[in-house]
Enzyme design. Sequence first.
Site, PDB file in Angstrom:
ATOM      1  N   LYS A 236       0.865  -1.191   0.000  1.00 24.88           N
ATOM      2  CA  LYS A 236       0.000   0.000   0.000  1.00 24.88           C
ATOM      3  C   LYS A 236       0.900   1.240   0.000  1.00 24.88           C
ATOM      4  O   LYS A 236       1.664   1.450   0.948  1.00 24.88           O
ATOM      5  CB  LYS A 236      -0.838  -0.083   1.280  1.00 24.88           C
TER       6      LYS A 236
HETATM    7  O1  G3P Z   1      -6.970   2.382   5.331  1.00 26.55           O
HETATM    8  C1  G3P Z   1      -7.279   3.726   5.611  1.00 26.55           C
HETATM    9  C2  G3P Z   1      -6.447   4.244   6.702  1.00 26.55           C
HETATM   10  O2  G3P Z   1      -5.152   3.822   6.483  1.00 26.55           O
HETATM   11  C3  G3P Z   1      -6.550   5.727   6.919  1.00 26.55           C
HETATM   12  O3  G3P Z   1      -7.647   5.913   7.699  1.00 26.55           O
HETATM   13  O4  G3P Z   1      -8.911   6.708   9.578  1.00 26.55           O
HETATM   14  O5  G3P Z   1      -6.463   7.130   9.522  1.00 26.55           O
HETATM   15  O6  G3P Z   1      -7.964   8.342   7.978  1.00 26.55           O
HETATM   16  P1  G3P Z   1      -7.742   7.098   8.757  1.00 26.55           P
END
Ligand code: G3P
Length: 224
Positions: free
Chosen positions: A91
């Site tokens: 990722k």
């Molecule tokens: O997979 C999404 C995550 O990595 C980011 O989410 O909740 O930190 O904005 P968040």
Amino acid sequence: MLRLFLDSADIDEIRDVYSLITLDGVTTNPSILAGSRNKYGSPLLALKVISKFVSDHGGTLHVQPVGTAYEAILEDAYYLLDELGKDVWIKIPVTEAGLAAISRLSGEGVNVTAASVFSFSQGMLAYKAGAKCVSVYCNRAEENGIDYPGVITSLKNAFPDQMLLAASFKDTIQAEIASISGADSLTLKSNVLFSDLNTPLMKNTVDSFKTSWLDAFGKDRIKT
Ligand code: G3P
């Protein structure tokens, strides 16, 4: 059908959620890994356990390198591929260095999820660099005045056959809007995923049924 992922690095939580519903895999990022309960002593050992669990259940695990420079992203990516196996999805946030890493790794046949996408152009560049999946970060976008449903819809219109994973949700309404807008996959944190089960409306509704029965029959069982 919509694909659903859990955004987590907590193996106990992952097992619990898998015992309730069907999932297509797990996504993580360095913040989640750094902050999650980990009884395995190191993030890598936790990832190995999670990777095996997810793979045994037919899903995919998406893991983000910590480094942000091109060489650092590649170093972490190759390490993850060596340690977790070739099925792990790498990722990568779509920065300038990230795009170069996405292009390089995709060219080598690695499954790449292009992450932290806030615009049509970032997603377009990532798909054109070979990313198999683009992940739009909805709440982070909304907090910055970005029309994330528009980004999702325009990317899905332009790349209808490509995987579009909507992520970063503060609530289930955002997830619903992402789905309506064209996301074919969602990843949610456990607290958001199950949040509609414990609302005051649910409690009042369920309690009202029981109260009717109790008033009529004096107990809360159908069995006499
Ligand atoms: O997979 C999404 C995550 O990595 C980011 O989410 O909740 O930190 O904005 P968040």
